[in-house]
Write an enzyme that holds these catalytic residues in place. Structure first.
Site, mmCIF file in Angstrom:
data_model
loop_
_atom_site.group_PDB
_atom_site.id
_atom_site.type_symbol
_atom_site.label_atom_id
_atom_site.label_comp_id
_atom_site.label_asym_id
_atom_site.label_seq_id
_atom_site.Cartn_x
_atom_site.Cartn_y
_atom_site.Cartn_z
ATOM 1 N N SER A 182 52.094 83.358 -42.420
ATOM 2 C CA SER A 182 52.158 84.672 -43.026
ATOM 3 C C SER A 182 52.976 84.651 -44.319
ATOM 4 O O SER A 182 52.903 85.592 -45.081
ATOM 5 C CB SER A 182 52.752 85.686 -42.061
ATOM 6 O OG SER A 182 54.048 85.308 -41.675
ATOM 7 N N ASN A 226 59.303 78.711 -38.843
ATOM 8 C CA ASN A 226 58.050 78.121 -38.381
ATOM 9 C C ASN A 226 57.240 79.061 -37.505
ATOM 10 O O ASN A 226 56.043 78.855 -37.309
ATOM 11 C CB ASN A 226 58.333 76.806 -37.649
ATOM 12 C CG ASN A 226 58.667 75.696 -38.617
ATOM 13 O OD1 ASN A 226 57.774 75.122 -39.244
ATOM 14 N ND2 ASN A 226 59.952 75.424 -38.797
ATOM 15 N N LYS A 279 59.111 66.886 -52.227
ATOM 16 C CA LYS A 279 59.144 68.140 -51.488
ATOM 17 C C LYS A 279 59.203 67.810 -50.008
ATOM 18 O O LYS A 279 58.743 66.765 -49.552
ATOM 19 C CB LYS A 279 57.937 69.031 -51.805
ATOM 20 C CG LYS A 279 56.583 68.517 -51.355
ATOM 21 C CD LYS A 279 56.189 68.723 -49.910
ATOM 22 C CE LYS A 279 56.385 70.149 -49.451
ATOM 23 N NZ LYS A 279 55.964 70.281 -47.995
ATOM 24 N N THR A 301 56.668 65.716 -43.276
ATOM 25 C CA THR A 301 55.792 66.482 -44.167
ATOM 26 C C THR A 301 56.461 66.517 -45.493
ATOM 27 O O THR A 301 57.201 67.433 -45.821
ATOM 28 C CB THR A 301 55.332 67.858 -43.734
ATOM 29 O OG1 THR A 301 54.243 68.213 -44.565
ATOM 30 C CG2 THR A 301 56.175 69.011 -43.872
ATOM 31 N N THR A 308 56.870 74.008 -50.652
ATOM 32 C CA THR A 308 56.311 74.972 -49.698
ATOM 33 C C THR A 308 57.483 75.793 -49.139
ATOM 34 O O THR A 308 57.904 76.760 -49.747
ATOM 35 C CB THR A 308 55.503 74.285 -48.586
ATOM 36 O OG1 THR A 308 56.284 73.210 -48.018
ATOM 37 C CG2 THR A 308 54.212 73.713 -49.136
ATOM 38 N N GLU A 324 64.528 72.878 -42.727
ATOM 39 C CA GLU A 324 64.265 74.288 -42.446
ATOM 40 C C GLU A 324 65.317 74.870 -41.513
ATOM 41 O O GLU A 324 65.479 74.427 -40.380
ATOM 42 C CB GLU A 324 62.868 74.445 -41.843
ATOM 43 C CG GLU A 324 61.774 74.207 -42.860
ATOM 44 C CD GLU A 324 60.384 74.180 -42.262
ATOM 45 O OE1 GLU A 324 59.424 74.243 -43.045
ATOM 46 O OE2 GLU A 324 60.257 74.073 -41.026
#
Length: 406
Positions: A406, A401, A178, A189, A152, A275
């Site tokens: 979008s 985040n 992932k 996650t 993702t 991230e």
């Protein structure tokens, strides 16, 4: 143990593929992992009370089935918080994959990752399964395509593979994962898929997976959030030709060490891809009264946002580390603590026997500006040791985040 190139297709009898079917606006979003023969299997899942539909399906299979043959994974849509329709779509996904692959729905594990609260576009899911199944391959390229399709916000695919010699035969273990956000101890996650051509019974494999998770996925954190979809699945098809492995087998330790290595490397890869992360952080606690205490202390430090931001700023603010240890709930003697930082630029001790040391701030800054940093907290309460992995917390994390949907 030999580290080799590849992931889920290195194990004999396993094929895979990854394609784009339109669930995401761009990029691959559907993957299959398939065994020629039935597999024993094991699974571990999120501790979040809110569990996605595919998690509930897989948990049911782990509790009721002895064997499976395939895993179908989509990215871009988590199929979480989708009520009864989500459960129906998961079962329909398994049934359709089973019809295409020539097996029962109950022999197909299902995983999803992506945006929460949006129903699965089943026409695209079915199209993706169809496309994937037509070009299943045991090649290195195919496993790479599958690893890309499960991503993702990941910035790179996460794969690892090893081989070991058991009874004079080559046994393979390969995995892909992932995850880069919503990563927190007690699963994250993240999705992780392991294949092996070793022969292992289901109960033995489940016990082995459970013990491995304690020291790997449950010791990582990116942002303190635990997802609705966290899943680790292991498939073992026995096609290496060895006898059944288990704790009484003379080479069991050889296999378990390789198995642990695969999970450790995948867990660390997830953290390296946190991230917006710029730094990979390792926190080691030694000398605790027991392992559980050491792990609790290490996790508390690695999950502290104040600690993470200090590392982002390359600030040797060791007081935040001691504070995080203090509110962890674990019992330790702070007056006996030695604390140091190390990286490729060297090592600097900042606390000795609980007393702050005068240290060179310029040297400390240089050490903490490196991309990989280890914090060592040495206690004198016993022999317990624990290691946790995490990353710094940056402006980029907020940006990623802030516009995720979008």
């Amino acid at each position: 143990m030999q580290i080799i190139d590849g992931s889920v297709t290195v194990s004999k009898g396993f094929s895979a593929n990854g394609v784009a079917c339109g669930i995401k606006k761009r990029k691959k979003d559907m993957a299959l992992v398939v065994s020629e023969v039935q597999c024993s299997f094991a699974g571990s899942f999120t501790t979040n009370l809110v569990k996605a539909a595919p998690v509930l399906w897989d948990q049911k299979l782990v509790a009721s089935q002895d064997h499976v043959k395939a895993i179908v994974i989509n990215s871009g849509n988590a199929n979480a918080c989708t009520a009864e329709q989500g459960l129906k779509d998961t079962e329909a996904t398994a049934a359709y994959a089973g019809s295409v692959l020539g097996c029962k729905a109950e022999e197909v594990l299902v995983c999803s990752t992506g945006v929460i609260g949006v129903p699965l576009p089943m026409d695209k899911v079915k199209e993706g399964i169809e496309l994937c199944s037509k070009e299943l391959s045991t090649s290195r390229e195919a496993s790479g395509e599958a690893a890309l399709a499960i991503c993702t916000t990941d910035t790179f695919k996460k794969e690892v593979a090893v081989s070991v010699q058991i009874e004079g035969r080559t046994v393979h273990i390969g995995g892909m994962a992932k995850g880069s956000g919503m990563i927190h101890p007690n699963m994250a996650t993240m999705l992780s898929f392991i294949t092996t051509d070793a022969a292992i019974g289901k109960q033995t494999l489940q016990a082995l997976l459970g013990s491995s998770i304690v020291d790997t996925y449950n010791m990582i954190s990116v942002d303190g959030d635990t997802s609705t979809n966290d899943t680790v699945l292991v498939l073992a098809n026995g096609m290496s030709g060895t006898t059944m492995l288990g704790p009484d087998h003379p080479e069991w330790e050889t296999f378990t060490q390789a198995f642990l290595y695969v999970h450790t490397e995948l867990a660390k890869a997830i953290v390296r891809d946190g991230e917006g992360a710029g730094k990979f952080l390792e926190v080691k606690v030694t000398g605790a009264k027991d392992k559980q205490t050491a792990q609790t202390l290490a996790r508390s430090v690695i999950t502290s946002n104040l600690v993470k931001t200090a590392f982002f700023g390359s600030d040797a603010n060791w007081g935040r580390i001691l504070c995080a240890m203090g509110y962890s709930g674990a019992d330790f003697n702070p007056s006996a603590l030695n604390l140091s930082f190390s990286s490729a630029k060297g090592t600097i001790q900042v606390v000795e026997n609980g007393v702050p040391l005068a240290f060179d701030e310029h040297l400390a800054k240089g050490i903490l500006m490196e991309r990989e940093i280890t914090t060592l907290a040495q206690l004198k309460d016993g022999n317990g040791e624990g290691t946790a992995w995490g990353c710094d917390l940056s402006y980029e994390y907020v940006r990623i985040n802030g516009d995720y949907r979008s």
